[in-house]
Design an enzyme around this catalytic site. Structure first.
Site, PDB file in Angstrom:
ATOM      1  CG  HIS A   1      -1.727  -1.166   1.339  1.00  8.01           C
ATOM      2  ND1 HIS A   1      -2.132  -1.525   2.635  1.00  8.01           N
ATOM      3  CD2 HIS A   1      -2.288  -1.895   0.331  1.00  8.01           C
ATOM      4  CE1 HIS A   1      -3.140  -2.789   2.371  1.00  8.01           C
ATOM      5  NE2 HIS A   1      -2.902  -2.921   1.114  1.00  8.01           N
TER       6      HIS A   1
ATOM      7  CE  LYS B   1       1.754   3.542   5.541  1.00  2.72           C
ATOM      8  NZ  LYS B   1       1.131   2.316   4.859  1.00  2.72           N
TER       9      LYS B   1
ATOM     10  CE1 TYR C   1      -0.424   2.129   9.095  1.00  6.07           C
ATOM     11  CE2 TYR C   1      -0.717   0.166  10.392  1.00  6.07           C
ATOM     12  CZ  TYR C   1      -1.121   0.919   9.346  1.00  6.07           C
ATOM     13  OH  TYR C   1      -2.317   0.754   8.523  1.00  6.07           O
TER      14      TYR C   1
ATOM     15  CG  ASP D   1      -4.205  -5.794  -0.143  1.00  9.17           C
ATOM     16  OD1 ASP D   1      -4.154  -4.867  -0.332  1.00  9.17           O
ATOM     17  OD2 ASP D   1      -3.808  -6.315   1.022  1.00  9.17           O
TER      18      ASP D   1
END
Length: 183
Positions: free
Chosen positions: A61, A70, A130, A170
């Site tokens: 992603h 991140k 995250y 995905d």
């Protein structure tokens, strides 16, 4: 903390100092001053937490606008975490780096803006947390297919696993050659 450059220098493995005794442990997971001194000068605006079952693969992603840096870690279980360089002008464009993150090693990975990110759950369950440098923007959300042969990620699937558990999004991820990438 110890900050280790990976094969892609901008992606950094962070090994925090963990202070433990018979009661448990304490560790600092974020300290703006210490991270800035280590070359990670980030302002975080959003924290996320996911729980996934074994053999779940999330990713790859990224956001084409409002790219997110991140700082990722696994607080329960174990994952194989991956960052893919999507900066067309970078000498490491299309290359990936992967690290095992677990509740045992307590390592973190810094995935800077300009990278796609994904992970594979290697234990019965995993909690993955995250911090993000920009807000989630669904209109800019993009996905590269996790099995793109041009990237060639060596996912550590267990022999009995036929294929990972992935979302529809995905499964329909773009090939790197067809994807929107950064300049």
């Amino acid at each position: 903390m110890e900050v280790i450059e990976t094969r892609i220098p901008e992606v950094k493995l962070i090994k925090p100092k963990v202070f433990g005794d018979e009661r448990g442990f304490f560790m600092e997971t974020w300290n703006a001053r210490a991270f800035a001194e280590a070359g990670i000068d980030a302002t975080f605006v959003q924290d996320n937490h996911s729980r996934s079952v074994k053999n779940t693969l999330r990713g790859l992603h990224y956001q084409i606008k409002q790219p997110q840096g991140k700082l990722v870690r696994c607080t329960r279980g174990e994952v194989f975490d991956v960052a893919v360089d999507l900066r067309k002008s970078s000498p490491t464009f299309g290359q990936w780096v992967g690290e095992i993150l677990s509740e045992e090693n307590q390592n973190q990975l810094w995935v800077p803006p300009g990278f796609a990110h994904g992970f594979l759950v290697m234990t019965e369950t995993a909690d993955f947390q995250y911090k993000c440098t920009d807000f989630y923007a669904p209109e800019h959300d993009r996905c590269i297919h996790w099995a793109d042969s041009k990237i060639g990620i060596d996912w550590p699937f267990e022999p009995e696993a036929r294929s990972p558990l992935v979302s529809q999004k995905d499964a329909a991820g773009a090939r790197l050659l067809d994807a929107e990438v950064y300049d």
